[in-house]
Write an enzyme that holds these catalytic residues in place. Structure first.
Site, PDB file in Angstrom:
ATOM      1  N   CYS A   2      11.761  -7.042  23.546  1.00  0.00           N
ATOM      2  CA  CYS A   2      10.624  -6.550  22.817  1.00  0.00           C
ATOM      3  C   CYS A   2       9.563  -5.944  23.754  1.00  0.00           C
ATOM      4  CB  CYS A   2      10.045  -7.703  22.003  1.00  0.00           C
ATOM      5  SG  CYS A   2       8.886  -7.227  20.764  1.00  0.00           S
ATOM      6  N   LYS A 611       6.147  -7.575  16.519  1.00  0.00           N
ATOM      7  CA  LYS A 611       5.058  -6.710  16.052  1.00  0.00           C
ATOM      8  C   LYS A 611       5.548  -5.286  15.827  1.00  0.00           C
ATOM      9  CE  LYS A 611       0.730  -5.718  15.101  1.00  0.00           C
ATOM     10  NZ  LYS A 611       0.144  -6.186  13.830  1.00  0.00           N
TER      11      LYS A 611
END
Length: 616
Positions: A2, A611
């Site tokens: 990520c 996110k």
């Protein structure tokens, strides 16, 4: 996925990498690691599953620190292989001479892995990333140059990826390849950075360059060199961004999410600033496609998750104010069902990060079909805006909590502005109602502040309901997508069953879920703005109340009709009917946050979530 950080310069690399990873925690992750080329010209790597503190503790317990000024770091969100130490990044080749970190998915990794196994390679992880490490290692042995190794290997990789590597034989150099995965450069004084997000290095510099697709980057502390995948040099542009590390500091707040909910009035004010004048909407961002917008005959709104619910919420206003038919599509379904598109279609893509892979692919699909595209994003210079014909930025500021709050309300505000703007261009409806709508739109920041005054009441309600195992949300018209968003927030944060329904659907099946004590939130339209819908919702409330449900109403001030049929009422200020959903979501955001906090969960970083979803 990520988060990626790379550093080369005079500072201790391990310290810079750890600070960068701290700034990337908000993106969501399940493991973390770093690799540094030491002063003795070998690579030292440490990686751990779990929170970043686990990695920090491991490094602190070492008898000798990692000494070196060039290195890479990564926070991983599992896509290939379970969260574990062996699957965490960085990954190394067999000789431990090369280390890489990687975001994205190598779609042909199984084929490549079989080839490598047949050639005698062994694997220590389940990841697709380790495949790339072996390929780069073999290519480097032939070329003795990491850039040339990347030129060779990128020809074999399929999928979206950002791969960053260091090699012990080029100790002061980091080389990376980008294809449809976020990666940008940061330029300091005698030091340079690579990261998937400016937050990783904003403490050191705000001079950045966005890396285009299909690029290879080589950087050291004092130089940056970029080529295409064929190895041909390409130019790049450095610009300064206004982004301060303090904007991702939660000091004084129990969580980033709570801070961001309380920032919503200012975020909406910033988003509106300069975009209205004398009752009209001004969108200079769209002036260059004005003629195209005059020719459209339909609008398609495209997004994922919360962004899709923002689209649904605003779709009612676009139809009402612009007189155009609107459909709402999920990005990941949009391009696979052969939608009917043409040059008279306007497609609007909503993404907080501007990097949502499903939405980026949908933009490209729409453009290939000859569709005019507008993006609604929060992060400047991200991929989706760059590939759209126009972009209208929300001005929510950095949003750190994984669950979107202030970005959601700002997305709706931008779509309201777009609806009014399209109505102006088309001369749809008279000027006076439009001016009244613009005037009321500008009052929303003040009214959002008023909603926040009921925070303590919502917190107490969440505490009272913390043992609930299932909660339902009902709404009609634009209140329906707010019910869906409220249910999503509760699922994301509190990990309990929650569902949103159109209230009119109750008698078509969902009413079977109602039993004594079942908590049900109902978003009640104002009797002033829509007396007919108000009466219908009151009828729905009576239906479920008669079956023993526990009713919590979100209702406008002065609405006394809800009182005889509800157990609790959370009041919002009276506003234009179209804008009620924007105010209604705020107490529901607070409720989800406080219920999750009461259960002891991390509201900023919910489990399994990222996110920015940069893989399909």
């Amino acid at each position: 996925m990520c988060g990626i950080i790379g550093y080369s310069g005079p500072r201790p690399a391990a310290e810079v990498l750890l600070k960068g990873l701290e700034r990337l925690e908000y993106r969501g992750y399940d493991s973390a690691g770093i690799a540094v080329v030491t002063d003795k010209a070998y690579i030292e790597s440490v990686k751990k599953s779990g929170k970043l503190n686990v990695l920090k503790t491991c490094l602190e317990r070492r008898t000798t620190p990692i000494v070196g000024s060039t290195g890479i770091g990564h926070t991983r969100w599992a896509t290939h292989g379970e969260p574990s130490d062996r699957n965490a990044h960085p990954h190394m080749d067999t000789e431990q001479s090369l280390a890489i970190v990687h975001n994205g998915i190598i779609e042909n990794s199984d084929v490549l892995k079989r080839e490598l196994l047949a050639s005698g390679k062994s694997f220590t992880s389940e990841t697709d990333t380790e495949v790339v490490a072996h390929l780069l290692s073999d290519a480097f042995k032939k070329t003795q140059d990491l850039v040339q190794a990347f030129v060779e290997v990128t020809q074999r990789l399929e999928g979206a990826f950002a791969v960053v590597a260091i090699h012990k034989d080029q100790p002061n150099t980091i080389v990376a390849a980008k294809n449809n995965s976020p990666l940008l450069l940061g330029f300091g004084q005698g030091e340079n950075f690579l990261a998937s997000d400016i937050a990783a290095f904003a403490e050191y510099t705000q001079r950045v360059a966005n890396i285009d697709q299909e690029r290879i980057v080589a950087l050291s502390g004092d130089s940056v060199y970029i080529t295409d995948f064929a190895g041909h040099p390409v130019d790049y542009e450095v610009h300064t961004v206004s982004w301060h590390p303090a904007s991702v500091d939660s000091s004084g707040w129990s969580s980033f999410m709570l801070k961001e909910i309380f920032e919503e009035p200012q975020a909406v004010e910033n988003t509106l600033k300069g975009r209205t004048e004398d009752g009209t909407v001004i969108l200079p961002e769209c002036d260059h496609i004005r003629d195209d917008l005059l020719a459209i005959d339909r609008v398609v709104l495209v997004g994922c998750g919360t962004a899709a619910y923002a689209a649904m919420t605003a779709s009612y206003s676009i139809e009402a104010w612009a007189g155009l038919p609107v459909s709402v599509e999920l990005s990941h379904e949009f391009r696979y069902r052969e939608p009917v598109l043409n040059s008279k279609t306007l497609a609007v893509f909503i993404s907080q990060s501007g990097e949502t892979m499903d939405s980026l692919m949908a933009v490209r699909y729409a453009r290939q079909a000859g569709v005019k595209t507008i993006s609604v994003c929060n992060v400047m210079d991200s991929s989706i805006p760059k590939e759209s014909h126009a972009v209208i930025y929300t001005k929510a500021g950095p949003e750190v909590a994984v669950a979107s709050t202030k970005s959601f309300v700002c997305q709706i505000v931008v779509l309201y502005l777009l609806a009014l703007y399209l109505g102006q261009l088309r001369g749809f409806r008279s000027i006076f109602p439009r001016q009244k709508a613009v005037c009321e739109l500008n009052r929303l920041p003040v009214k959002l502040k008023q909603v926040l005054e009921i925070y303590e009441s919502v917190r107490q309600l969440a505490h009272w309901m913390s043992d609930s195992r299932s909660i339902l949300f009902l709404g009609r018209h634009a209140g329906y997508p707010i019910a869906l968003e409220a249910a999503l927030k509760l699922k994301e944060l509190a990990y309990i069953h929650a569902e949103g329904f159109a209230a009119g659907e109750l008698k078509h099946g969902p009413i079977a879920l109602i039993e004594p004590g079942q908590p049900v939130f109902v978003i009640v339209p104002s009797p002033v703005g829509s007396p007919i819908l108000h009466a219908k919702v009151i009828s729905n409330i009576r239906e479920i109340k008669s079956r023993g449900a526990r009713i919590i109403a979100i209702a406008a001030e002065g609405d006394s009709a809800v009182l005889p049929h509800t157990d609790s009422v959370l009041r919002i200020p009276l506003t234009r009917y179209s804008f009620e959903p924007l105010l209604s979501i705020v107490p529901l955001q607070i409720f989800a946050l406080e219920l999750a906090a009461d259960k002891g969960f991390d509201v900023d970083r919910p489990r399994n979530l990222a996110k920015s979803v940069t893989v399909e």
